[in-house]
Design an enzyme around this catalytic site. Structure first.
Site, PDB file in Angstrom:
ATOM      1  N   ASN A 114      20.861  10.746 -28.279  1.00 58.38           N
ATOM      2  CA  ASN A 114      21.378   9.824 -29.460  1.00 58.38           C
ATOM      3  C   ASN A 114      22.427  10.687 -30.374  1.00 58.38           C
ATOM      4  O   ASN A 114      23.030   9.733 -31.388  1.00 58.38           O
ATOM      5  CB  ASN A 114      20.006   9.513 -30.322  1.00 58.38           C
ATOM      6  CG  ASN A 114      19.190   8.677 -29.461  1.00 58.38           C
ATOM      7  OD1 ASN A 114      19.722   7.564 -28.992  1.00 58.38           O
ATOM      8  ND2 ASN A 114      17.668   8.877 -29.663  1.00 58.38           N
ATOM      9  N   GLY A 161      17.975  -6.236 -28.211  1.00 56.35           N
ATOM     10  CA  GLY A 161      17.029  -5.258 -27.614  1.00 56.35           C
ATOM     11  C   GLY A 161      16.772  -5.005 -26.189  1.00 56.35           C
ATOM     12  O   GLY A 161      17.533  -5.896 -25.398  1.00 56.35           O
ATOM     13  N   HIS A 216      55.078  39.464 -10.237  1.00 52.33           N
ATOM     14  CA  HIS A 216      55.119  39.429 -11.730  1.00 52.33           C
ATOM     15  C   HIS A 216      55.816  38.158 -12.057  1.00 52.33           C
ATOM     16  O   HIS A 216      56.933  38.011 -11.635  1.00 52.33           O
ATOM     17  CB  HIS A 216      55.810  40.682 -12.211  1.00 52.33           C
ATOM     18  CG  HIS A 216      55.397  41.811 -11.684  1.00 52.33           C
ATOM     19  ND1 HIS A 216      54.247  42.619 -11.702  1.00 52.33           N
ATOM     20  CD2 HIS A 216      56.042  42.625 -10.711  1.00 52.33           C
ATOM     21  CE1 HIS A 216      54.090  43.430 -11.149  1.00 52.33           C
ATOM     22  NE2 HIS A 216      55.093  43.884 -10.421  1.00 52.33           N
ATOM     23  N   ARG A 264      48.820  26.013  -8.710  1.00 52.40           N
ATOM     24  CA  ARG A 264      48.774  24.536  -8.902  1.00 52.40           C
ATOM     25  C   ARG A 264      48.390  23.851  -7.450  1.00 52.40           C
ATOM     26  O   ARG A 264      48.343  24.369  -6.727  1.00 52.40           O
ATOM     27  CB  ARG A 264      49.915  23.986  -9.801  1.00 52.40           C
ATOM     28  CG  ARG A 264      50.247  24.684 -11.226  1.00 52.40           C
ATOM     29  CD  ARG A 264      51.514  24.320 -11.877  1.00 52.40           C
ATOM     30  NE  ARG A 264      51.660  22.838 -11.766  1.00 52.40           N
ATOM     31  CZ  ARG A 264      53.143  22.322 -11.970  1.00 52.40           C
ATOM     32  NH1 ARG A 264      53.917  23.172 -12.172  1.00 52.40           N
ATOM     33  NH2 ARG A 264      53.284  21.117 -11.974  1.00 52.40           N
ATOM     34  N   GLU A 294       6.522   2.038 -30.536  1.00 53.38           N
ATOM     35  CA  GLU A 294       7.502   2.612 -30.866  1.00 53.38           C
ATOM     36  C   GLU A 294       7.274   3.558 -31.940  1.00 53.38           C
ATOM     37  O   GLU A 294       6.723   3.188 -32.730  1.00 53.38           O
ATOM     38  CB  GLU A 294       8.855   1.640 -31.202  1.00 53.38           C
ATOM     39  CG  GLU A 294       9.049   0.920 -29.761  1.00 53.38           C
ATOM     40  CD  GLU A 294       9.783   1.493 -28.753  1.00 53.38           C
ATOM     41  OE1 GLU A 294      10.273   2.855 -28.953  1.00 53.38           O
ATOM     42  OE2 GLU A 294       9.311   1.476 -27.521  1.00 53.38           O
TER      43      GLU A 294
END
Length: 466
Positions: A231, A84, A367, A337, A158
């Site tokens: 979650n 816990g 091209h 790049r 809770e």
């Protein structure tokens, strides 16, 4: 200034089973970074922490490997058993003893802002204990905040332990609190695990401290978005959507026009000038600097790059770790790049790949070409289908092209090679040696024509009638 030593303690030992992932929940990605990395960065940006620590358990080695480069000074505390959140904090007792205040947060709260944490710490410095809360329209799954008659927090219940009345409370525990050292060391050993989960809840600390007459301040968030955790995958997607909208608002504040604000992804920092236009489905990663008047068409991906003013990046182009000058024209379908620099007025056309190259002012590669490990001068025209053959199977070699060079289509430049100023390369040539300035170089074979040539004919197939 707090004039106090502060420990920032992040609880990251949970397994996050509902994610159905081989990674811990803390390492699930938001905005291109692990959730826990966003939280750690926000903590650091408060400029109030003395040290940071992470309590880990499940797949702790992977957690450390993912974070050590960006957060090298974090202390690591292992929770031996998953007993816990209270037990997780107790694992860090040795560090808590060295600090006046401890700021405690769950690892899956990536949207908390630094200013919020600053306010919480100042409140804790004054009252001894401050807890972050939020008003949720649908509080299901969260711990509910219970106040006493003084307005202080007296308990956190809770979801699994709440009764019907308590489940109707909309103020929830965000999972962030700041507590002075004395109270943590006194009350952590008193935590019990008499609950539905059989765990030691950190939230039970509130009731223990309040029962002894201490006032616990609640700090309610103005925007519940900061309280969002994840979650499962659906909640993770919801977090990503809120993160994206934050980034969109940052772009609007800089004067950027987004054709469709719901169709852009930003994983990093974007610094943009005035009158920038970004079309849908653009992805910006890392640090991207965009000059005034730039247009980025749809489908582009830009990472860690700088784009000069009045440049246009045409659709479906990819630019990675490169610098593009002013008034350049890139794409469509261009790939730029790393280590590439394209000077002002450069033109890189469709289906062109540039890698580790410098393209001079007003030069054109229009091209279907590959330019790698090259230095191209000013006002050069590189014809369609030109290839710099930079790799010999063992090492890369450079190509140097001077100013005002014209290279014809379908040319192979076999590096290392230099084409000097003003030279012309005939179409279809394979250049293996240096070319002098102001000359024409071509390696085209002589044309051969065979008269009365007939192409081979296919034989007709006869079907078998049997």
């Amino acid at each position: 200034m707090l004039h106090k030593s502060v420990l920032g303690l992040v609880l990251a030992a949970g397994m996050g089973t509902r994610m159905r992932s081989n990674q811990s929940k803390a390492l699930q990605m938001i905005g291109g970074k692990p959730m826990i990395a966003h939280l750690l960065a926000s903590m650091q940006e408060t400029n109030l922490l003395t040290h940071q620590a992470i309590v880990y358990g499940y797949r702790g080695e992977a957690l450390q490997a993912a974070l050590k480069a960006d957060f090298p000074n974090v202390f690591w505390v292992k929770q031996e058993q998953q007993l816990g959140t209270g037990d997780a904090v107790k694992s860090a007792t040795a560090l808590i003893e060295q600090h006046d205040l401890t700021l405690i947060a769950f690892a899956d709260i990536p949207l908390i802002r630094p200013h919020t944490l600053q306010q919480l710490l100042h409140s804790a410095a004054q009252h001894g204990f401050a807890i972050l809360t939020a008003q949720m329209e649908n509080p299901f799954g969260y711990g509910r905040i219970i106040h006493d008659e003084t307005g202080g927090v007296c308990a956190i219940v809770e979801e699994k332990d709440a009764n019907r009345e308590q489940k109707n409370i909309r103020e929830i525990n965000v999972g962030v609190m700041a507590v002075k050292q004395e109270w943590l060391l006194t009350y952590l050993p008193r935590l019990e695990n008499h609950n539905a989960q059989g765990e030691f809840y950190l939230s039970d600390l509130v009731e223990l401290i309040a029962r002894d007459g201490h006032f616990i301040e609640s700090f309610c968030l103005e925007s519940a978005d900061e309280a969002m955790g994840a979650n499962d995958r659906a909640q993770l997607a919801a977090l990503e959507a809120v993160y994206r909208q934050r980034k969109v608002q940052e772009l609007f504040a800089q004067g950027v026009t987004l054709i469709d604000p719901n169709r852009i992804d930003i994983h990093g920092t974007v610094i943009a000038g005035a009158d920038v236009v970004i079309e849908p489905n653009v992805f910006l990663k890392g640090t991207v600097v965009i000059g005034d008047g730039v247009t980025i068409e749809s489908g582009c991906c830009l990472k860690d790059c700088e784009i000069g003013r009045n440049t246009i990046i045409r659709s479906h182009s990819v630019i990675d770790t490169a610098t593009i000058g002013a008034q350049a024209d890139i794409g469509p379908f261009a790939r730029i790049r790393p280590q590439t620099v394209i000077a002002d007025g450069g033109k890189i056309g469709n289906f062109v790949e540039i890698k580790a190259a410098k393209i001079g002012q007003e030069s054109k590669v229009n091209h279907l070409s590959y330019i790698g490990d090259a230095h191209i001068g000013a006002k050069v025209n590189v014809g369609a289908g030109t290839i710099t053959c930079n790799y010999d199977g063992a090492a890369k070699h450079p190509t140097f092209i001077g100013d005002h060079v014209f290279i014809g289509s379908n040319t192979a430049l076999v590096a290392p090679v230099t084409i000097k100023n003003g030279a012309t390369i005939g179409a279809g040539s394979v250049i293996t040696r240096d070319v002098a300035a102001d000359t024409l170089a071509l390696t085209r074979p002589k044309l051969t024509q065979i008269e009365h040539w007939r192409r081979p004919q296919k034989k007709k197939e006869h079907k078998n009638d049997a």
